[in-house]
Design a protein around this motif. Structure first.
Motif, PDB file in Angstrom:
ATOM      1  N   HIS A   1       0.897  -1.089   0.150  1.00  0.00           N
ATOM      2  CA  HIS A   1       0.046   0.049   0.004  1.00  0.00           C
ATOM      3  C   HIS A   1       0.829   1.127   0.164  1.00  0.00           C
ATOM      4  O   HIS A   1       2.068   1.287   0.068  1.00  0.00           O
ATOM      5  CB  HIS A   1      -1.048  -0.037   1.123  1.00  0.00           C
ATOM      6  N   ARG A   2       0.173   2.589  -0.337  1.00  0.00           N
ATOM      7  CA  ARG A   2       1.098   3.719  -0.474  1.00  0.00           C
ATOM      8  C   ARG A   2       0.319   4.551   0.558  1.00  0.00           C
ATOM      9  O   ARG A   2      -0.925   4.538   0.777  1.00  0.00           O
ATOM     10  CB  ARG A   2       0.835   4.160  -1.819  1.00  0.00           C
ATOM     11  N   GLY A   3       1.297   5.366   1.412  1.00  0.00           N
ATOM     12  CA  GLY A   3       0.613   6.196   2.260  1.00  0.00           C
ATOM     13  C   GLY A   3       1.566   7.469   2.717  1.00  0.00           C
ATOM     14  O   GLY A   3       2.637   7.446   2.288  1.00  0.00           O
ATOM     15  N   PHE A   4       0.734   8.322   3.388  1.00  0.00           N
ATOM     16  CA  PHE A   4       1.906   9.426   3.957  1.00  0.00           C
ATOM     17  C   PHE A   4       1.199   9.756   5.413  1.00  0.00           C
ATOM     18  O   PHE A   4       0.145   9.462   5.538  1.00  0.00           O
ATOM     19  CB  PHE A   4       1.857  10.619   3.047  1.00  0.00           C
ATOM     20  N   HIS A   5       1.875  10.675   6.223  1.00  0.00           N
ATOM     21  CA  HIS A   5       1.138  11.122   7.225  1.00  0.00           C
ATOM     22  C   HIS A   5       1.905  12.105   7.879  1.00  0.00           C
ATOM     23  O   HIS A   5       3.094  12.904   7.563  1.00  0.00           O
ATOM     24  CB  HIS A   5       1.212   9.884   8.465  1.00  0.00           C
ATOM     25  N   GLY A   6       1.316  13.031   8.713  1.00  0.00           N
ATOM     26  CA  GLY A   6       1.565  14.239   9.245  1.00  0.00           C
ATOM     27  C   GLY A   6       0.833  14.703  10.564  1.00  0.00           C
ATOM     28  O   GLY A   6      -0.157  13.715  11.134  1.00  0.00           O
ATOM     29  N   LYS A   7       1.038  15.978  11.008  1.00  0.00           N
ATOM     30  CA  LYS A   7       0.130  16.292  12.150  1.00  0.00           C
ATOM     31  C   LYS A   7      -0.952  17.248  11.542  1.00  0.00           C
ATOM     32  O   LYS A   7      -0.697  18.087  10.900  1.00  0.00           O
ATOM     33  CB  LYS A   7       1.002  17.042  13.108  1.00  0.00           C
ATOM     34  N   GLY A   8      -2.157  17.090  12.162  1.00  0.00           N
ATOM     35  CA  GLY A   8      -3.206  17.864  11.848  1.00  0.00           C
ATOM     36  C   GLY A   8      -3.598  18.747  13.022  1.00  0.00           C
ATOM     37  O   GLY A   8      -2.930  18.978  14.008  1.00  0.00           O
ATOM     38  N   PRO A   9      -4.800  19.405  12.925  1.00  0.00           N
ATOM     39  CA  PRO A   9      -5.357  20.284  14.208  1.00  0.00           C
ATOM     40  C   PRO A   9      -5.323  19.273  15.572  1.00  0.00           C
ATOM     41  O   PRO A   9      -5.556  18.277  15.320  1.00  0.00           O
ATOM     42  CB  PRO A   9      -6.542  20.691  13.699  1.00  0.00           C
ATOM     43  N   GLY A  10      -4.884  19.975  16.494  1.00  0.00           N
ATOM     44  CA  GLY A  10      -4.728  19.261  17.780  1.00  0.00           C
ATOM     45  C   GLY A  10      -3.314  18.310  17.900  1.00  0.00           C
ATOM     46  O   GLY A  10      -3.188  17.836  18.958  1.00  0.00           O
ATOM     47  N   LYS A  11      -2.654  18.722  16.930  1.00  0.00           N
ATOM     48  CA  LYS A  11      -1.147  18.117  16.886  1.00  0.00           C
ATOM     49  C   LYS A  11      -1.447  16.522  16.764  1.00  0.00           C
ATOM     50  O   LYS A  11      -0.480  15.586  17.295  1.00  0.00           O
ATOM     51  CB  LYS A  11      -0.354  18.529  18.052  1.00  0.00           C
ATOM     52  N   THR A  12      -2.611  15.793  16.099  1.00  0.00           N
ATOM     53  CA  THR A  12      -2.738  14.558  16.393  1.00  0.00           C
ATOM     54  C   THR A  12      -2.144  13.994  15.050  1.00  0.00           C
ATOM     55  O   THR A  12      -2.138  14.650  13.949  1.00  0.00           O
ATOM     56  CB  THR A  12      -4.049  14.109  16.665  1.00  0.00           C
ATOM     57  N   HIS A  13      -1.676  12.784  14.972  1.00  0.00           N
ATOM     58  CA  HIS A  13      -1.153  12.209  13.688  1.00  0.00           C
ATOM     59  C   HIS A  13      -2.369  11.721  13.023  1.00  0.00           C
ATOM     60  O   HIS A  13      -3.190  11.056  13.378  1.00  0.00           O
ATOM     61  CB  HIS A  13      -0.142  10.815  14.031  1.00  0.00           C
ATOM     62  N   LEU A  14      -2.197  12.420  11.646  1.00  0.00           N
ATOM     63  CA  LEU A  14      -3.244  11.809  10.720  1.00  0.00           C
ATOM     64  C   LEU A  14      -2.736  10.837   9.494  1.00  0.00           C
ATOM     65  O   LEU A  14      -1.548  11.303   8.841  1.00  0.00           O
ATOM     66  CB  LEU A  14      -3.851  13.097   9.959  1.00  0.00           C
ATOM     67  N   MET A  15      -2.816   9.756   9.519  1.00  0.00           N
ATOM     68  CA  MET A  15      -2.209   8.723   8.564  1.00  0.00           C
ATOM     69  C   MET A  15      -3.205   8.510   7.235  1.00  0.00           C
ATOM     70  O   MET A  15      -4.355   8.259   7.521  1.00  0.00           O
ATOM     71  CB  MET A  15      -1.448   7.567   9.084  1.00  0.00           C
ATOM     72  N   PHE A  16      -2.523   8.213   6.027  1.00  0.00           N
ATOM     73  CA  PHE A  16      -3.644   8.091   5.085  1.00  0.00           C
ATOM     74  C   PHE A  16      -2.944   6.855   4.290  1.00  0.00           C
ATOM     75  O   PHE A  16      -1.699   6.969   3.785  1.00  0.00           O
ATOM     76  CB  PHE A  16      -3.637   9.417   4.178  1.00  0.00           C
ATOM     77  N   THR A  17      -3.854   6.109   3.805  1.00  0.00           N
ATOM     78  CA  THR A  17      -3.467   4.619   3.374  1.00  0.00           C
ATOM     79  C   THR A  17      -4.359   4.150   2.071  1.00  0.00           C
ATOM     80  O   THR A  17      -5.478   4.231   2.313  1.00  0.00           O
ATOM     81  CB  THR A  17      -3.271   3.491   4.244  1.00  0.00           C
ATOM     82  N   MET A  18      -3.671   4.066   0.963  1.00  0.00           N
ATOM     83  CA  MET A  18      -4.424   3.531  -0.357  1.00  0.00           C
ATOM     84  C   MET A  18      -3.808   2.231  -0.694  1.00  0.00           C
ATOM     85  O   MET A  18      -2.564   1.888  -0.563  1.00  0.00           O
ATOM     86  CB  MET A  18      -4.012   4.603  -1.211  1.00  0.00           C
ATOM     87  N   GLU A  19      -4.637   1.192  -0.987  1.00  0.00           N
ATOM     88  CA  GLU A  19      -4.334  -0.114  -1.431  1.00  0.00           C
ATOM     89  C   GLU A  19      -3.789   0.234  -2.662  1.00  0.00           C
ATOM     90  O   GLU A  19      -4.217   0.725  -3.748  1.00  0.00           O
ATOM     91  CB  GLU A  19      -5.465  -0.811  -1.423  1.00  0.00           C
ATOM     92  N   VAL A  20      -2.468  -0.680  -2.943  1.00  0.00           N
ATOM     93  CA  VAL A  20      -1.942  -0.911  -4.486  1.00  0.00           C
ATOM     94  C   VAL A  20      -2.071  -2.304  -4.872  1.00  0.00           C
ATOM     95  O   VAL A  20      -2.243  -2.453  -5.934  1.00  0.00           O
ATOM     96  CB  VAL A  20      -0.447  -0.354  -4.164  1.00  0.00           C
ATOM     97  N   THR A  21      -1.965  -3.430  -4.063  1.00  0.00           N
ATOM     98  CA  THR A  21      -2.184  -4.607  -4.285  1.00  0.00           C
ATOM     99  C   THR A  21      -3.253  -5.230  -3.669  1.00  0.00           C
ATOM    100  O   THR A  21      -3.335  -4.800  -2.228  1.00  0.00           O
ATOM    101  CB  THR A  21      -0.896  -5.516  -4.370  1.00  0.00           C
ATOM    102  N   LYS A  22      -3.888  -6.620  -3.747  1.00  0.00           N
ATOM    103  CA  LYS A  22      -4.749  -7.082  -2.963  1.00  0.00           C
ATOM    104  C   LYS A  22      -3.823  -7.982  -1.816  1.00  0.00           C
ATOM    105  O   LYS A  22      -2.978  -8.225  -2.219  1.00  0.00           O
ATOM    106  CB  LYS A  22      -5.500  -7.920  -3.746  1.00  0.00           C
ATOM    107  N   PRO A  23      -4.320  -7.927  -0.457  1.00  0.00           N
ATOM    108  CA  PRO A  23      -3.705  -8.722   0.429  1.00  0.00           C
ATOM    109  C   PRO A  23      -3.245 -10.265   0.021  1.00  0.00           C
ATOM    110  O   PRO A  23      -4.367 -10.857  -0.650  1.00  0.00           O
ATOM    111  CB  PRO A  23      -4.667  -8.841   1.947  1.00  0.00           C
ATOM    112  N   THR A  24      -2.489 -10.795   0.343  1.00  0.00           N
ATOM    113  CA  THR A  24      -2.001 -12.199   0.258  1.00  0.00           C
ATOM    114  C   THR A  24      -3.109 -13.198   0.861  1.00  0.00           C
ATOM    115  O   THR A  24      -3.171 -14.042   0.254  1.00  0.00           O
ATOM    116  CB  THR A  24      -0.692 -12.552   0.459  1.00  0.00           C
ATOM    117  N   ALA A  25      -3.139 -12.936   2.193  1.00  0.00           N
ATOM    118  CA  ALA A  25      -4.071 -13.668   3.005  1.00  0.00           C
ATOM    119  C   ALA A  25      -4.458 -13.224   4.316  1.00  0.00           C
ATOM    120  O   ALA A  25      -3.381 -12.624   4.739  1.00  0.00           O
ATOM    121  CB  ALA A  25      -3.437 -15.138   3.146  1.00  0.00           C
ATOM    122  N   GLY A  26      -5.698 -13.458   4.782  1.00  0.00           N
ATOM    123  CA  GLY A  26      -5.771 -13.045   6.191  1.00  0.00           C
ATOM    124  C   GLY A  26      -6.025 -11.710   6.618  1.00  0.00           C
ATOM    125  O   GLY A  26      -6.113 -11.225   7.832  1.00  0.00           O
TER     126      GLY A  26
END
Length: 314
Positions: free
Chosen positions: A137-162
């Motif tokens: 998967h592909r992702g990035f992250h940073g700090k948003g309002p409240g200084k909380t971590h915001l992480m963003f994730t996009m699927e690139v391939t299908k999971p192998t199992a489970g």
């Protein structure tokens, strides 16, 4: 199959509560950048403050509940509070949120970095977790309002199992995972698996790689990861990503019994067995009950029974 696995006493994560100095600004941020919608809003009553176990007036007067369009899970409720304090790279307890992105994660990154409320911690990067049953998967992250971590994730391939990677209707979907940084990783893992019955869907032990690069932790320092889910079918309905580090890299700031943390401060899960869950928490050596099991009529709870507690990490 593990025949000793208990049935989870929680189902899915309805949402998280984030405290920040300017709730209206954060609300506008989610609407403008995420294209989320204002789902509900209301007043913070004394009964709600008692339920949360916080001082009167400490969370402001109003709350706003926002969601990814058409989503009934992984929402964000915004209240007034302080910025998340950090004296070390990693903030203990609930340290942020991970949000599924349907498509165009690089375009989203360009858009979000134009907003002064967002501080970049990592640029879009592709990660391969197929060796532990997940996916690329592909992702990035940073700090948003409240200084909380915001992480963003996009699927690139299908999971192998489970591991069923979450999907969404909108480009920026719901929160599907919440990092929980623990001082006492083994106690926390035991609590969520053995007492609440949550199911581990991915576990990993790292001594180099993504987490070390992100938080500037030297190679060789151990990092333990366990992703836990509730009793809902599939995945992507709200997992806890339990993380354990050498404590020298974890913020030592303790939680306050009568105040919310800045940033992510409360996680709301549904339960099909809430009376049993309540009894488990009352007798637990790891958890601490905050409020009694009671029926709340205030939105967004509806007329449902609810209670609050602190887990092993406070």
């Amino acid at each position: 199959m593990n025949t000793n696995q208990k049935i989870p006493l929680v189902t899915k994560m309805n949402g998280v509560t984030i405290a920040c100095p300017n709730p209206r600004e954060f609300k506008d941020f989610l609407i403008e950048i995420f294209q989320w919608e204002l789902f509900k809003q209301g007043k913070i009553t004394n009964k709600l403050e008692n339920h949360w176990g916080i001082d009167f007036g400490s969370a402001g007067k109003d709350w706003y509940l926002l969601r990814s369009p058409k989503s009934d899970r992984g929402m964000i409720r915004i209240i007034k509070g302080i910025d998340r304090e950090r004296t070390r790279p990693l903030g203990t307890r609930w340290s942020g949120v991970e949000i599924v992105v349907k498509s165009g994660i690089d375009e989203l990154f360009k858009k979000i970095t134009k907003n002064s409320s967002f501080e970049v911690l990592s640029k879009p990067t592709t990660f391969d977790f197929s060796d532990v049953g997940a996916n690329i998967h592909r992702g990035f992250h940073g700090k948003g309002p409240g200084k909380t971590h915001l992480m963003f994730t996009m699927e690139v391939t299908k999971p192998t199992a489970g591991y069923d990677f979450p999907s969404s209707y909108a480009q920026v979907g719901h929160i599907f995972s919440v990092p929980l940084v623990a001082f006492n990783y083994s106690d926390s893992l035991s609590f969520y698996i053995n007492e609440i019955g949550m199911i581990p869907v991915l576990t990993d032990h790292l001594e180099e790689g993504l987490w070390h690069k992100t938080w500037k932790i030297p190679n060789g320092s151990p990092v333990d990861i366990s992703i836990l889910k509730g009793n809902a079918s599939g995945f992507g309905l709200g997992g806890i990503e339990l993380q354990g580090y050498d404590n020298s890299y974890v913020d030592p700031i303790k939680s306050k019994d009568n105040l919310f943390d800045g940033g992510v401060c409360l996680i709301t899960y549904t339960s099909d067995q809430i009376e049993l869950l309540y009894k488990v928490i009352e007798s637990s050596l790891y958890a601490k009950k905050i409020s009694n099991l009671t029926e709340l009529y205030a939105s967004p709870y509806g007329s449902n029974k609810a209670f609050c507690f602190r887990g092993p990490s406070g």
